[in-house]
Motif scaffolding. Structure first.
Motif, PDB file in Angstrom:
ATOM      1  N   ASP A   1      21.684 -22.282  -2.099  1.00 17.33           N
ATOM      2  CA  ASP A   1      20.756 -21.709  -3.264  1.00 17.33           C
ATOM      3  C   ASP A   1      21.952 -20.456  -4.117  1.00 17.33           C
TER       4      ASP A   1
ATOM      5  N   PRO B   1      17.650 -15.745 -11.468  1.00 17.98           N
ATOM      6  CA  PRO B   1      16.278 -16.126 -11.775  1.00 17.98           C
ATOM      7  C   PRO B   1      16.409 -17.188 -12.481  1.00 17.98           C
ATOM      8  N   ALA B   2      14.934 -17.846 -12.560  1.00 13.68           N
ATOM      9  CA  ALA B   2      14.854 -19.289 -13.175  1.00 13.68           C
ATOM     10  C   ALA B   2      15.449 -19.396 -14.625  1.00 13.68           C
TER      11      ALA B   2
ATOM     12  N   ASN C   1      19.484 -23.033 -19.890  1.00  8.51           N
ATOM     13  CA  ASN C   1      18.216 -22.378 -20.306  1.00  8.51           C
ATOM     14  C   ASN C   1      17.661 -23.165 -21.379  1.00  8.51           C
TER      15      ASN C   1
ATOM     16  N   ALA D   1      15.701 -24.909 -18.046  1.00  9.10           N
ATOM     17  CA  ALA D   1      14.838 -23.954 -17.478  1.00  9.10           C
ATOM     18  C   ALA D   1      13.604 -23.459 -18.171  1.00  9.10           C
TER      19      ALA D   1
ATOM     20  N   LYS E   1       9.437 -23.913 -17.226  1.00  2.00           N
ATOM     21  CA  LYS E   1       8.714 -22.881 -17.141  1.00  2.00           C
ATOM     22  C   LYS E   1       7.454 -22.760 -17.825  1.00  2.00           C
TER      23      LYS E   1
ATOM     24  N   TYR F   1       9.688 -27.509  -8.473  1.00  2.07           N
ATOM     25  CA  TYR F   1      10.261 -26.505  -9.458  1.00  2.07           C
ATOM     26  C   TYR F   1      11.248 -25.411  -8.920  1.00  2.07           C
ATOM     27  N   TYR F   2      10.818 -25.144  -7.746  1.00  2.00           N
ATOM     28  CA  TYR F   2      11.541 -23.863  -6.922  1.00  2.00           C
ATOM     29  C   TYR F   2      12.974 -24.416  -6.554  1.00  2.00           C
TER      30      TYR F   2
ATOM     31  N   TRP G   1      15.346 -24.848  -9.797  1.00  2.00           N
ATOM     32  CA  TRP G   1      15.853 -23.764 -10.394  1.00  2.00           C
ATOM     33  C   TRP G   1      16.674 -22.993  -9.241  1.00  2.00           C
ATOM     34  N   HIS G   2      16.093 -22.555  -8.349  1.00  2.00           N
ATOM     35  CA  HIS G   2      16.424 -21.945  -7.237  1.00  2.00           C
ATOM     36  C   HIS G   2      17.759 -22.299  -6.453  1.00  2.00           C
TER      37      HIS G   2
ATOM     38  N   GLY H   1      19.778 -25.251 -10.035  1.00  7.47           N
ATOM     39  CA  GLY H   1      20.040 -24.567 -11.286  1.00  7.47           C
ATOM     40  C   GLY H   1      21.047 -23.513 -11.024  1.00  7.47           C
ATOM     41  N   ARG H   2      20.867 -22.713  -9.853  1.00  4.20           N
ATOM     42  CA  ARG H   2      22.048 -21.930  -9.563  1.00  4.20           C
ATOM     43  C   ARG H   2      23.436 -22.432  -9.423  1.00  4.20           C
TER      44      ARG H   2
END
Length: 436
Positions: A206, A275-276, A319, A323, A327, A352-353, A356-357, A360-361
């Motif tokens: 992550d 963050p997301a 984004n 993202a 959301k 979803y977690y 992005w977590h 996405g990071r």
């Protein structure tokens, strides 16, 4: 016979050298305090390792001894009587600040010092509840920090101590642990400047900054030229004390010809990628200018400007394409009571977690630190695969039509099929590129 005599002489010389070094290691600096010498006399036998670490430290060279650091502050509740002296087991930032006031002030306003704020977050929910308390105590809190609870007589609650988390909340009210970066009891600047030091916490699925750095040209140059890095230098100014490569510390903390050292690791970060949805920091223009000042010691202004344009484009893509739409879908599902308020009790919340977590990071951090494999295959590829093949179908199954507006966006029109012209453009491109 001569060979045997030579071997005996060699062994004798080796033993003599070892004994000489051992004797030298027992010699204390001439000006340590009486109390400090008493500590050394006892701990040279009981804990010889930490004594030797101290002997080789900058503290020892400046006669900063055990008692200098462990002498209890009056307002510290976590102290005890030890051979006639009031001693603090934990040397907190308040203690370091007795000599390093500027560094303490910088650190106190940093995100590192606030790292225990993760308690109550989704991350901590996973550790404390979904996984279980000991998992959080030995995992999450060893990086973020625990709320250290003192019992009495020099003893601490084992659920909260030992702990060297960067945002540790200490019994005296201070936050953080200087030893998290500088190490006990050497308190070495050279250790703090090593990328592996940051990698104690900044690695993994992550937030793989260490892995990204290692694959980047910066990391490659560092490993190839580590003997040229002059890691013990003070104040370690890039372009002056070293020029072979940057480390994490170079970019985020260390001095340049135009900037002093800072112990606030956020001073030069223009985006928050945690963050997301990524957002720009307060005063992001100044922060970016300060980071670009670091870059300019090795890169031309045009290179730096173009890199940041690529970086901005990538964050905007993440984004706007993934993202924000994801959301908005989650918000609609919660508002329609298609998801419960309990985190992680439904599959879509896990999907979803992780999107992005984790994925996405990796995409965003890979771009920020010039790790192309993490931007692409560990990042955007994983985000795309999850978004189209898991997140969207799972959301539709819960509430048909909830993804329609998102999927009608120009970003996702490709899913409805490419036109003949678009397909032909792709074919022609590859023919030209590979002469097929």
């Amino acid at each position: 016979m001569r060979v045997a005599i030579s071997l005996v002489l060699l062994v004798c010389c080796s033993v003599a050298n070892a004994q000489s070094k051992a004797a030298a290691s027992k010699v204390s600096p001439a000006k340590v305090s009486v109390e400090g010498q008493a500590c050394l006399d006892c701990h040279s036998t009981s804990t010889p390792g930490i004594v030797q670490q101290w002997r080789e430290s900058s503290h020892a060279k400046k006669n900063v001894d055990c008692y200098s650091c462990h002498k209890a502050n009056e307002n510290d509740p976590a102290t005890f009587e030890h051979y006639g002296h009031r001693i603090a087991v934990i040397v907190t930032p308040n203690y370091c600040g007795r000599c390093h006031a500027k560094e303490l002030a910088q650190f106190a306003k940093s995100h590192h010092a606030a790292a225990t704020q993760f308690i109550g977050s989704l991350d901590n929910m996973l550790g404390e509840v979904v996984e279980g308390g000991p998992a959080a105590a030995n995992g999450c809190r060893q990086c973020h920090g625990s709320e250290v609870k003192y019992l009495k007589d020099g003893k601490f609650d084992p659920n909260t101590w030992p702990n060297s988390g960067i945002g540790r909340e200490n019994p005296d009210g201070s936050k953080g642990s200087c030893a998290a970066c500088h190490g006990r009891h050497s308190f070495s600047s050279a250790v703090a400047r090593q990328p592996e030091n940051c990698g104690k916490c900044h690695l993994g699925p992550d937030h793989p900054q260490l892995e990204i750095y290692s694959e980047s040209k910066h990391g490659i140059q560092f490993r190839a030229n580590i003997n040229k890095m002059n890691l013990d230098a003070q104040p370690w100014v890039v372009g002056k004390d070293y020029s072979a490569a940057p480390t994490c510390a170079t970019c985020h903390m260390s001095a340049t010809p135009n900037q002093p050292v800072t112990h606030d690791v956020g001073d030069r970060i223009s985006y928050t990628l945690r963050p997301a949805i990524s957002i720009k920091q307060k005063d992001w223009e100044k922060k970016r200018a300060d980071m670009q000042d670091v870059c300019s010691n090795c890169h031309a202004s045009g290179w730096v400007g173009n890199f940041y344009q690529q970086y901005d484009n990538t964050i905007d893509l993440y984004n706007e394409k993934f993202a924000k739409p994801a959301k908005s879908i989650m918000d609609k599902l919660y508002a329609a009571n298609k998801l419960t308020k309990t985190p992680f009790d439904e599959k879509l919340e896990w999907t979803y977690y992780e999107m992005w977590h984790h994925q996405g990071r990796r995409a965003r951090m890979g771009t920020a630190m010039m790790g192309p494999d993490y931007t692409q295959w560990h990042g955007f590829y994983e985000v795309s695969k999850t978004f189209y093949n898991e997140f969207i179908p799972e959301a539709e199954a819960l509430m048909p039509g909830v993804t329609t507006e998102v999927m009608n966006s120009p970003y996702h029109q490709w899913t409805k099929g490419l036109t003949k012209e678009q397909i032909q453009q792709q074919i022609e491109f590859y023919k030209r590129k590979y002469n097929q």
